[in-house]
Write a protein that holds these residues in place. Structure first.
Motif: not given
Ligand code: FES
Length: 108
Positions: A34-62
């Motif tokens: 995002n904006e040229g920078k790389l990020f890596a985080m756990d891929g399953m949402c803490m709420h109910q396990g949703g796929p974080i990699a498929r989330g929309k990225v905006e303003s430094g947040c997914v």
């Protein structure tokens, strides 16, 4: 803590504003450029396990695609409360490869 470096894809396979879900060392991990920078985080949402990699990225947040929880890309913290939620991992672009550093399981 012992860590291991993993090549996860070619640099050209993760362009700006793209994401991927990877499986390494028994973990599901979401990686983003995002904006040229790389990020890596756990891929399953803490709420109910949703796929974080498929989330929309905006303003430094997914934003999780299932119910909208938001996480900061650089910390994995909940974007609304600042509470630590998802682990993040060192990631780099090195010699044409995207590499990620993951803690290894150790036997005692
Ligand atoms: S599973 Fe992610 S917000 Fe519900």
């Amino acid at each position: 803590m012992t860590t291991r470096l993993h090549r996860i894809c070619l640099t050209s396979d993760l362009l700006d504003d793209q994401s991927r879900e990877i499986f390494v060392e028994g973990l599901v991990i979401a990686v983003f450029r995002n904006e040229g920078k790389l990020f890596a985080m756990d891929g399953m949402c803490m709420h109910q396990g949703g796929p974080i990699a498929r989330g929309k990225v905006e303003s430094g947040c997914v934003t999780c695609p299932w119910h909208g929880w938001q996480y900061e890309l650089n910390s994995g913290n909940n974007a609304a409360t600042g509470k630590p939620m998802l682990n993040t991992y060192p990631i780099r672009d090195h010699e044409g490869w995207i590499e990620i550093e993951i803690p290894t399981q150790s036997c005692v």
